[in-house]
Design a protein around this motif. Structure first.
Motif, mmCIF file in Angstrom:
data_model
loop_
_atom_site.group_PDB
_atom_site.id
_atom_site.type_symbol
_atom_site.label_atom_id
_atom_site.label_comp_id
_atom_site.label_asym_id
_atom_site.label_seq_id
_atom_site.Cartn_x
_atom_site.Cartn_y
_atom_site.Cartn_z
ATOM 1 N N GLY A 39 -0.492 -4.941 -6.522
ATOM 2 C CA GLY A 39 -1.347 -5.045 -5.151
ATOM 3 C C GLY A 39 -1.012 -3.969 -4.485
ATOM 4 N N ASP A 40 0.226 -3.373 -4.381
ATOM 5 C CA ASP A 40 0.750 -2.373 -3.649
ATOM 6 C C ASP A 40 0.109 -0.963 -3.941
ATOM 7 O OD1 ASP A 40 2.317 -3.779 -1.868
ATOM 8 O OD2 ASP A 40 4.009 -3.442 -3.142
ATOM 9 N N THR A 41 -0.004 -0.045 -3.293
ATOM 10 C CA THR A 41 -0.337 1.593 -3.417
ATOM 11 C C THR A 41 0.549 2.649 -3.520
ATOM 12 O OG1 THR A 41 -2.510 0.927 -2.014
ATOM 13 C CG2 THR A 41 -1.821 3.306 -2.320
ATOM 14 N N ILE A 42 1.017 3.122 -4.465
ATOM 15 C CA ILE A 42 1.686 4.483 -4.665
ATOM 16 C C ILE A 42 1.627 5.239 -3.565
ATOM 17 C CG2 ILE A 42 2.724 5.815 -6.178
ATOM 18 C CD1 ILE A 42 1.663 3.807 -8.505
ATOM 19 N N PRO A 43 2.709 5.438 -2.797
ATOM 20 C CA PRO A 43 2.257 6.576 -1.683
ATOM 21 C C PRO A 43 2.106 8.115 -2.358
ATOM 22 C CG PRO A 43 4.767 6.365 -2.014
ATOM 23 C CD PRO A 43 3.931 5.505 -2.814
ATOM 24 N N MET A 44 1.449 8.748 -1.230
ATOM 25 C CA MET A 44 0.660 10.172 -1.738
ATOM 26 C C MET A 44 1.808 11.022 -1.939
ATOM 27 S SD MET A 44 -2.765 10.756 0.430
ATOM 28 C CE MET A 44 -2.855 12.466 -0.414
ATOM 29 N N SER A 45 3.243 10.653 -1.366
ATOM 30 C CA SER A 45 4.386 11.627 -1.614
ATOM 31 C C SER A 45 4.912 11.608 -3.190
ATOM 32 C CB SER A 45 5.292 11.426 -0.588
ATOM 33 O OG SER A 45 5.671 9.905 -0.736
ATOM 34 N N ASP A 46 4.464 10.391 -3.710
ATOM 35 C CA ASP A 46 4.867 10.358 -5.312
ATOM 36 C C ASP A 46 3.786 10.802 -6.125
ATOM 37 O OD1 ASP A 46 7.503 9.263 -5.175
ATOM 38 O OD2 ASP A 46 6.639 7.428 -4.314
ATOM 39 N N LEU A 47 2.648 11.210 -5.740
ATOM 40 C CA LEU A 47 1.639 11.683 -6.879
ATOM 41 C C LEU A 47 1.996 12.962 -7.162
ATOM 42 C CD1 LEU A 47 -1.786 10.708 -4.638
ATOM 43 C CD2 LEU A 47 -0.340 9.363 -6.443
ATOM 44 N N GLY A 48 1.726 13.012 -8.638
ATOM 45 C CA GLY A 48 1.989 14.224 -9.462
ATOM 46 C C GLY A 48 3.637 14.149 -9.696
ATOM 47 N N ASN A 49 4.375 13.192 -9.239
ATOM 48 C CA ASN A 49 5.869 13.106 -9.731
ATOM 49 C C ASN A 49 5.749 11.739 -10.482
ATOM 50 O OD1 ASN A 49 6.473 15.282 -8.107
ATOM 51 N ND2 ASN A 49 6.307 14.117 -6.185
ATOM 52 N N PRO A 50 7.072 11.782 -11.421
ATOM 53 C CA PRO A 50 7.353 10.953 -12.266
ATOM 54 C C PRO A 50 7.505 9.606 -11.418
ATOM 55 C CG PRO A 50 8.463 12.761 -13.155
ATOM 56 C CD PRO A 50 8.031 13.066 -11.807
ATOM 57 N N VAL A 51 7.169 8.192 -11.878
ATOM 58 C CA VAL A 51 7.174 7.015 -11.408
ATOM 59 C C VAL A 51 7.567 6.121 -12.329
ATOM 60 C CG1 VAL A 51 6.334 5.301 -10.047
ATOM 61 C CG2 VAL A 51 5.677 7.457 -9.383
ATOM 62 N N SER A 52 8.730 5.413 -12.237
ATOM 63 C CA SER A 52 9.018 4.449 -13.399
ATOM 64 C C SER A 52 8.396 3.022 -13.046
ATOM 65 C CB SER A 52 10.548 4.430 -13.296
ATOM 66 O OG SER A 52 11.103 3.520 -14.015
ATOM 67 N N PHE A 53 7.829 2.568 -14.032
ATOM 68 C CA PHE A 53 7.066 1.291 -13.853
ATOM 69 C C PHE A 53 7.956 0.345 -14.762
ATOM 70 C CE2 PHE A 53 3.920 4.448 -13.195
ATOM 71 C CZ PHE A 53 3.071 3.957 -12.301
ATOM 72 N N THR A 54 7.784 -1.034 -14.481
ATOM 73 C CA THR A 54 8.479 -2.071 -15.151
ATOM 74 C C THR A 54 7.522 -3.311 -15.202
ATOM 75 O OG1 THR A 54 10.601 -1.189 -14.412
ATOM 76 C CG2 THR A 54 10.423 -3.491 -15.462
ATOM 77 N N VAL A 55 7.322 -3.756 -16.390
ATOM 78 C CA VAL A 55 6.583 -5.121 -16.516
ATOM 79 C C VAL A 55 7.646 -6.053 -17.098
ATOM 80 C CG1 VAL A 55 4.851 -6.261 -17.773
ATOM 81 C CG2 VAL A 55 4.605 -3.883 -17.333
ATOM 82 N N SER A 56 7.902 -7.263 -16.684
ATOM 83 C CA SER A 56 8.734 -8.360 -17.181
ATOM 84 C C SER A 56 7.678 -9.364 -17.309
ATOM 85 C CB SER A 56 9.641 -8.778 -16.101
ATOM 86 O OG SER A 56 10.575 -7.661 -15.710
ATOM 87 N N VAL A 57 7.784 -10.094 -18.515
ATOM 88 C CA VAL A 57 6.893 -11.227 -18.875
ATOM 89 C C VAL A 57 7.674 -12.530 -19.301
ATOM 90 C CG1 VAL A 57 5.319 -12.223 -20.929
ATOM 91 C CG2 VAL A 57 5.102 -9.708 -19.953
ATOM 92 N N SER A 58 7.660 -13.436 -19.058
ATOM 93 C CA SER A 58 8.340 -14.750 -19.165
ATOM 94 C C SER A 58 7.567 -15.893 -19.280
ATOM 95 C CB SER A 58 9.417 -15.144 -18.151
ATOM 96 O OG SER A 58 8.850 -15.492 -16.744
ATOM 97 N N ALA A 59 8.138 -16.975 -20.237
ATOM 98 C CA ALA A 59 7.111 -18.081 -20.398
ATOM 99 C C ALA A 59 6.152 -17.924 -21.330
ATOM 100 C CB ALA A 59 6.879 -18.819 -19.295
ATOM 101 N N ALA A 60 6.141 -17.023 -22.131
ATOM 102 C CA ALA A 60 4.855 -16.620 -22.785
ATOM 103 C C ALA A 60 5.324 -17.247 -24.243
ATOM 104 C CB ALA A 60 4.991 -14.942 -23.318
ATOM 105 N N ASP A 61 3.989 -17.470 -24.704
ATOM 106 C CA ASP A 61 3.823 -18.031 -25.973
ATOM 107 C C ASP A 61 4.118 -16.892 -27.192
ATOM 108 O OD1 ASP A 61 3.668 -20.875 -25.383
ATOM 109 O OD2 ASP A 61 1.538 -20.721 -25.493
ATOM 110 N N VAL A 62 4.905 -17.167 -27.969
ATOM 111 C CA VAL A 62 4.986 -16.005 -29.213
ATOM 112 C C VAL A 62 4.160 -16.246 -30.199
ATOM 113 C CG1 VAL A 62 7.125 -15.374 -28.339
ATOM 114 C CG2 VAL A 62 7.224 -17.007 -29.891
ATOM 115 N N PRO A 63 3.777 -15.299 -31.060
ATOM 116 C CA PRO A 63 3.932 -13.815 -30.896
ATOM 117 C C PRO A 63 2.829 -13.290 -29.686
ATOM 118 C CG PRO A 63 2.702 -13.895 -32.842
ATOM 119 C CD PRO A 63 3.046 -15.234 -32.482
#
Length: 133
Positions: A39-63
């Motif tokens: 929901g947030d916006t990555i700042p213009m100062s970071d555009l074109g530069n590497p940004v690290s993203f993380t996804v965490s999932v919990s309470a999921a039915d496997v697989p």
């Protein structure tokens, strides 16, 4: 509280899940302004530069699988198949103006599964995007 839920929805810090029990989803980006949430916006100062993203999932039915989507296109190198109810994915990208990133959790019928099979799985959770505009 109800007020906190409405505030989160207005700010876009939400995900939709197929069930109240899960899966639960957290999606963040580590930027020069600190850690941003879906929901947030990555700042213009970071555009074109590497940004690290993380996804965490919990309470999921496997697989299940975690599908990373950039600008509406599922990204195979960042996506993964999971066999644990809790898992995470970290990836890096250099966002440009107009890019957006979101996450889907998709249910699988069996392991191992190909990326194509993952994309055919039923969506059980979807994130709000992280934007760049």
């Amino acid at each position: 509280s109800g007020k906190d839920i409405l505030t989160g929805i207005k700010q876009g810090h939400v995900f939709i899940s197929a069930s109240p029990e899960g899966p639960r989803l957290d999606f963040t980006a580590d930027t020069s302004l600190g850690v941003l949430r879906m929901g947030d916006t990555i700042p213009m100062s970071d555009l074109g530069n590497p940004v690290s993203f993380t996804v965490s999932v919990s309470a999921a039915d496997v697989p299940y699988g975690i599908v990373l989507v950039k600008n509406g296109v599922p990204q195979e190198p960042w996506s993964r198949v999971c066999s644990d109810p809790e898992d995470s994915v970290t990836f890096s990208d250099s966002p440009l103006a107009g890019d957006y990133y979101r996450v889907e959790v998709r249910q699988l019928s069996a392991l191992p599964s190909t990326f194509g099979e993952l994309l055919q799985g039923t969506i059980s959770s979807i994130s709000n995007p992280l934007y760049t505009w």
